[in-house]
Enzyme design. Sequence first.
Site, PDB file in Angstrom:
ATOM      1  N   ASN A  23       1.013  -1.291  -0.107  1.00 32.21           N
ATOM      2  CA  ASN A  23       0.074  -0.130   0.034  1.00 32.21           C
ATOM      3  C   ASN A  23       0.856   1.306   0.154  1.00 32.21           C
ATOM      4  O   ASN A  23       1.981   1.296   0.673  1.00 32.21           O
ATOM      5  CB  ASN A  23      -1.043  -0.068   1.042  1.00 32.21           C
ATOM      6  N   GLU A  36       0.325   4.980   0.828  1.00 34.47           N
ATOM      7  CA  GLU A  36      -0.711   6.177   1.176  1.00 34.47           C
ATOM      8  C   GLU A  36      -0.119   7.470   0.840  1.00 34.47           C
ATOM      9  O   GLU A  36       0.769   7.645   0.026  1.00 34.47           O
ATOM     10  CB  GLU A  36      -0.703   6.218   2.822  1.00 34.47           C
ATOM     11  N   CYS A  44      -4.024   0.582  -2.649  1.00 32.39           N
ATOM     12  CA  CYS A  44      -3.973  -0.436  -1.982  1.00 32.39           C
ATOM     13  C   CYS A  44      -2.727  -1.285  -2.636  1.00 32.39           C
ATOM     14  O   CYS A  44      -2.446  -1.226  -3.781  1.00 32.39           O
ATOM     15  CB  CYS A  44      -5.404  -1.406  -1.868  1.00 32.39           C
ATOM     16  N   GLU A  88      -2.891  -4.593  -3.392  1.00 33.06           N
ATOM     17  CA  GLU A  88      -3.177  -5.269  -4.293  1.00 33.06           C
ATOM     18  C   GLU A  88      -3.335  -4.572  -5.800  1.00 33.06           C
ATOM     19  O   GLU A  88      -2.772  -5.008  -6.758  1.00 33.06           O
ATOM     20  CB  GLU A  88      -4.752  -6.151  -4.172  1.00 33.06           C
ATOM     21  N   CYS A 137     -10.510  -5.290  -0.213  1.00 32.64           N
ATOM     22  CA  CYS A 137     -11.520  -4.145  -0.205  1.00 32.64           C
ATOM     23  C   CYS A 137     -12.379  -4.271  -1.319  1.00 32.64           C
ATOM     24  O   CYS A 137     -12.026  -4.800  -2.447  1.00 32.64           O
ATOM     25  CB  CYS A 137     -10.802  -2.612   0.207  1.00 32.64           C
ATOM     26  N   CYS A 166     -10.734  -3.034  -4.613  1.00 26.93           N
ATOM     27  CA  CYS A 166      -9.848  -4.003  -5.144  1.00 26.93           C
ATOM     28  C   CYS A 166     -10.274  -5.276  -5.790  1.00 26.93           C
ATOM     29  O   CYS A 166      -9.777  -5.696  -6.676  1.00 26.93           O
ATOM     30  CB  CYS A 166      -8.827  -4.415  -3.922  1.00 26.93           C
TER      31      CYS A 166
END
Length: 143
Positions: A53, A55, A64, A66, A97, A100
Amino acid sequence: MKKQTIGPTSTQEEKNLILKAIEAKKRAYAPYSNYSVGSALVDEKGRTYTGCNVENACYPAGLCAERTAIVKMVSEGGKKIKKIVVAASSEEPVFPCGMCLQVIQEFGSDCEVIAVNKTGKKIQKNLIRTLFPFAFDPEKLNG
Ligand code: THU
């Protein structure tokens, strides 16, 4: 470095993919949530890609793990996700999530999703179609 051990239910290929996801998690840039995530996937030619990830001070600009791995796959010529691992920082494994799941669906409608906890010892597996049974897939645009 502490040796990672992972559960007995996986093939050697899966174990390697899980270890790559755990390794990628170390490169997470997560100063806002302090929740690092790693991912590793294998494409239709058996090539692997990893992600973490990433940010951002503008929170919604964060990505994210993935999707980082998937974007790397697509940008390097990979077409299909066969298997994707998500390595969490929590005691329990986490599945991807919603956003994703949507992106996994686009490039891997038959793929397997493997979720592992922070030690890699707790492993859960599901097919994307089980996690996201009513996905909005490309065919819907023409139907
Ligand atoms: N995150 C992932 O990278 N993958 C997931 O499957 C769940 C959440 C990230 C997004 C954010 O950087 C942090 O975890 C906390 O939500």
